[in-house]
Design a protein around this motif. Structure first.
Motif, PDB file in Angstrom:
ATOM      1  N   UNK A 144       0.897  -1.195  -0.012  1.00 40.12           N
ATOM      2  CA  UNK A 144       0.073   0.008  -0.165  1.00 40.12           C
ATOM      3  C   UNK A 144       0.913   1.209  -0.003  1.00 40.12           C
ATOM      4  N   UNK A 145       1.910   1.381   0.901  1.00 38.09           N
ATOM      5  CA  UNK A 145       2.895   2.457   1.147  1.00 38.09           C
ATOM      6  C   UNK A 145       3.504   2.586  -0.408  1.00 38.09           C
ATOM      7  N   UNK A 146       3.680   1.439  -1.175  1.00 37.13           N
ATOM      8  CA  UNK A 146       4.769   1.759  -2.444  1.00 37.13           C
ATOM      9  C   UNK A 146       3.504   2.307  -3.523  1.00 37.13           C
ATOM     10  N   UNK A 147       2.376   1.532  -3.517  1.00 38.79           N
ATOM     11  CA  UNK A 147       1.285   2.054  -4.332  1.00 38.79           C
ATOM     12  C   UNK A 147       1.156   3.611  -4.106  1.00 38.79           C
ATOM     13  N   UNK A 148       1.005   4.068  -3.074  1.00 38.20           N
ATOM     14  CA  UNK A 148       0.681   5.408  -2.894  1.00 38.20           C
ATOM     15  C   UNK A 148       1.950   6.255  -3.261  1.00 38.20           C
ATOM     16  N   UNK A 149       2.998   5.905  -3.016  1.00 40.11           N
ATOM     17  CA  UNK A 149       4.362   6.669  -3.568  1.00 40.11           C
ATOM     18  C   UNK A 149       4.406   6.836  -5.073  1.00 40.11           C
ATOM     19  N   UNK A 150       4.484   5.450  -5.676  1.00 42.12           N
ATOM     20  CA  UNK A 150       4.691   5.488  -7.231  1.00 42.12           C
ATOM     21  C   UNK A 150       3.668   6.007  -7.855  1.00 42.12           C
ATOM     22  N   UNK A 151       2.099   6.367  -7.212  1.00 49.42           N
ATOM     23  CA  UNK A 151       1.001   6.955  -8.067  1.00 49.42           C
ATOM     24  C   UNK A 151       0.448   8.484  -7.712  1.00 49.42           C
ATOM     25  N   UNK A 152       1.490   8.827  -6.637  1.00 51.45           N
ATOM     26  CA  UNK A 152       1.137  10.207  -6.176  1.00 51.45           C
ATOM     27  C   UNK A 152       1.977  11.398  -7.131  1.00 51.45           C
ATOM     28  N   UNK A 153       1.170  12.000  -7.545  1.00 52.03           N
ATOM     29  CA  UNK A 153       1.800  12.972  -8.640  1.00 52.03           C
ATOM     30  C   UNK A 153       3.044  13.867  -8.136  1.00 52.03           C
ATOM     31  N   UNK A 154       3.114  13.711  -6.834  1.00 50.83           N
ATOM     32  CA  UNK A 154       4.203  14.483  -6.376  1.00 50.83           C
ATOM     33  C   UNK A 154       5.575  13.549  -6.113  1.00 50.83           C
ATOM     34  N   UNK A 155       5.371  12.345  -6.106  1.00 54.83           N
ATOM     35  CA  UNK A 155       6.478  11.312  -5.903  1.00 54.83           C
ATOM     36  C   UNK A 155       6.727  10.260  -7.000  1.00 54.83           C
ATOM     37  N   UNK A 156       5.625   9.871  -7.709  1.00 52.27           N
ATOM     38  CA  UNK A 156       5.769   8.908  -8.712  1.00 52.27           C
ATOM     39  C   UNK A 156       6.692   9.311  -9.940  1.00 52.27           C
ATOM     40  N   UNK A 157       6.804   8.135 -10.843  1.00 47.54           N
ATOM     41  CA  UNK A 157       7.862   8.348 -11.553  1.00 47.54           C
ATOM     42  C   UNK A 157       6.882   8.631 -12.863  1.00 47.54           C
TER      43      UNK A 157
ATOM     44  N   UNK B 152       7.093   7.140 -15.653  1.00 44.44           N
ATOM     45  CA  UNK B 152       6.449   5.948 -16.459  1.00 44.44           C
ATOM     46  C   UNK B 152       4.894   5.846 -15.875  1.00 44.44           C
ATOM     47  N   UNK B 153       4.805   5.547 -14.422  1.00 44.06           N
ATOM     48  CA  UNK B 153       3.794   5.137 -13.846  1.00 44.06           C
ATOM     49  C   UNK B 153       2.455   6.408 -13.835  1.00 44.06           C
ATOM     50  N   UNK B 154       2.968   7.528 -13.761  1.00 46.88           N
ATOM     51  CA  UNK B 154       1.914   8.472 -13.645  1.00 46.88           C
ATOM     52  C   UNK B 154       1.451   8.794 -15.152  1.00 46.88           C
ATOM     53  N   UNK B 155       2.235   8.494 -16.171  1.00 53.68           N
ATOM     54  CA  UNK B 155       1.677   8.653 -17.572  1.00 53.68           C
ATOM     55  C   UNK B 155       0.544   7.314 -17.788  1.00 53.68           C
ATOM     56  N   UNK B 156       0.569   6.360 -17.260  1.00 55.04           N
ATOM     57  CA  UNK B 156       0.030   4.862 -17.541  1.00 55.04           C
ATOM     58  C   UNK B 156      -1.039   4.752 -16.352  1.00 55.04           C
ATOM     59  N   UNK B 157      -1.292   5.715 -15.343  1.00 51.92           N
ATOM     60  CA  UNK B 157      -2.503   5.418 -14.203  1.00 51.92           C
ATOM     61  C   UNK B 157      -3.831   5.520 -15.024  1.00 51.92           C
ATOM     62  N   UNK B 158      -3.920   6.589 -15.866  1.00 45.87           N
ATOM     63  CA  UNK B 158      -5.491   6.835 -16.403  1.00 45.87           C
ATOM     64  C   UNK B 158      -5.792   5.606 -17.032  1.00 45.87           C
ATOM     65  N   UNK B 159      -4.805   4.683 -17.865  1.00 41.90           N
ATOM     66  CA  UNK B 159      -5.459   3.660 -18.607  1.00 41.90           C
ATOM     67  C   UNK B 159      -5.480   2.253 -17.825  1.00 41.90           C
ATOM     68  N   UNK B 160      -5.102   2.253 -16.524  1.00 39.09           N
ATOM     69  CA  UNK B 160      -5.044   1.047 -15.873  1.00 39.09           C
ATOM     70  C   UNK B 160      -6.391   0.275 -15.774  1.00 39.09           C
ATOM     71  N   UNK B 161      -7.438   1.221 -15.805  1.00 38.20           N
ATOM     72  CA  UNK B 161      -8.899   0.783 -15.392  1.00 38.20           C
ATOM     73  C   UNK B 161      -9.114   0.579 -14.028  1.00 38.20           C
ATOM     74  N   UNK B 162      -8.371   1.128 -13.039  1.00 39.10           N
ATOM     75  CA  UNK B 162      -8.824   1.057 -11.849  1.00 39.10           C
ATOM     76  C   UNK B 162      -7.738   2.090 -11.145  1.00 39.10           C
ATOM     77  N   UNK B 163      -8.161   2.457  -9.712  1.00 36.98           N
ATOM     78  CA  UNK B 163      -7.388   3.253  -9.050  1.00 36.98           C
ATOM     79  C   UNK B 163      -6.439   2.876  -8.159  1.00 36.98           C
ATOM     80  N   UNK B 164      -5.170   2.888  -8.511  1.00 41.08           N
ATOM     81  CA  UNK B 164      -4.034   2.061  -7.628  1.00 41.08           C
ATOM     82  C   UNK B 164      -4.175   2.273  -6.188  1.00 41.08           C
TER      83      UNK B 164
END
Length: 366
Positions: A24-37, A39-51
């Protein structure tokens, strides 16, 4: 979310962190616009769910699609989480072996390098590897992860790492073209380099692939040297079938323990063979919670296979520096219960798949 090195994400493998809380902590880090990469921020919208809402723990890593094919072309800088700021400590950009197409790339940051080295060294110490002993590592270096892992493992045990580099991509290319005479010539070239080191140096740990060990065993002088002074052999890279493992352990190197290491670029580390197995037992590799999770699934349905059955290996790497969930590997294995305190599956008798995405898997010397 500022970079706080005191959080659960910096606990490291086998440090007792709750795996679900870690995920949970890793997902919060990697998908937070302030901390994520990027790569993952650009792909978050097309995952089909909210990590950040839907991933509650380890089991939910299966929600993610396998996006590792996109690592073939993504700029390496896009993989570094922006939450590090100027403290990322980018050490390496590693390539996969390119067995199934163009290489994929990952980054190794200083914090994960430290965690990986600690867990590999812990596994090797559990097998009684000698401290302060010189190593000979015959492995791919350059853009490949394994050479770095072995060099750091030797250093963490206090020994110098002598090396012989190999180019697995070139050997696979030769093998695919049927140029077996050139494969043999290249292998002879590796053996000649190994001979110089083994004869002149007090090597106590030999790290090599299965094909190289088999080839070294054909040289009577080298077989005598290895059996007289080497105290442990660490093998990995290409698979070792049970019959070969038994033969090497009992007849070729009867007084030198053989210790398997299973890893790959997407895992960003190596897993050391479970302690206590005999030469006739399956070679088992355990996951390393909370950062490396394994599952063994039916390649057609993605469902877990029964315990003891063979299926495709799926690996998830979860750390502050990289997030690689639900990566379908080119390996098959038997599904085994993990060691106490670990989460997910352990794997035994790892072997390559014949084809991946229509591409024939060629191992070569690595």
């Amino acid at each position: 979310m500022p970079y706080d090195p005191g959080t659960v994400l910096d606990a490291g493998p086998s440090a007792g962190a709750d795996p679900d809380a870690f995920v949970r902590a890793a997902v919060a880090w990697h998908f937070d616009p302030a901390t994520g990469s990027r790569f993952w921020l650009d792909r978050a919208a097309r995952l089909g769910f909210d990590p950040r809402q839907d991933v509650k723990g380890v089991a939910d890593l299966a929600l993610f699609p396998d996006l590792t094919h996109e690592l073939r072309t993504v700029p390496a800088a896009d993989l570094v989480p922006r939450g590090y700021g100027d403290r990322a400590g980018l050490l390496n950009v590693f390539d996969s072996g390119g067995t199934t197409g163009d290489p994929k790339r990952v980054v190794q940051l200083a914090d994960w390098m430290r965690h990986s080295t600690e867990q590999v060294a812990r596994g090797l110490r559990a097998h009684g590897l000698p401290a302060g002993a010189p190593w000979l590592s015959v492995a791919p270096t350059g853009p490949h992860l394994v050479g770095d892992v072995l060099t750091r493992a030797a250093a963490s045990l206090g020994g110098p790492a002598l090396g012989v580099d190999m180019d697995p991509r070139w050997v696979r290319k030769l093998a695919a073209a049927g140029r077996t005479d050139e494969v043999a010539a290249y292998t002879d070239h590796l053996v000649d380099q190994c001979r110089r080191v083994l004869v002149s140096q007090d090597v106590r740990v030999l790290a090599a692939t299965t094909p190289l060990l088999e080839r070294l065993a054909r040289e009577d002088d080298l077989l005598d040297v290895i059996n007289s002074k080497v105290e442990a052999i660490v093998w990995g890279g290409t698979h070792m079938d049970p019959d070969t493992r038994f033969l090497l352990s009992t007849e070729v190197f009867p007084d030198v323990p053989l210790i398997g290491m299973y890893g790959n670029t997407m895992m960003l580390t190596g897993l050391i063979e479970r302690v206590g197995s005999s030469a006739s037992d399956p070679c088992v590799f355990d996951p390393v919670s909370p950062s490396v999770f394994l599952s063994v699934v039916d390649p057609g349905t993605g469902a877990p296979v029964p315990s003891g059955a063979r299926g495709q290996v799926v690996v998830s790497h979860v750390s502050r520096s990289m997030f690689i969930p639900n990566n379908a590997e080119r390996d098959t294995a038997l599904r085994v219960a993990p060691a106490a305190g670990q989460v997910g599956d352990a794997v035994a008798d790892v072997a390559p798949m014949a084809t991946v995405a229509g591409t024939t898997v060629i191992e070569g010397v690595y």
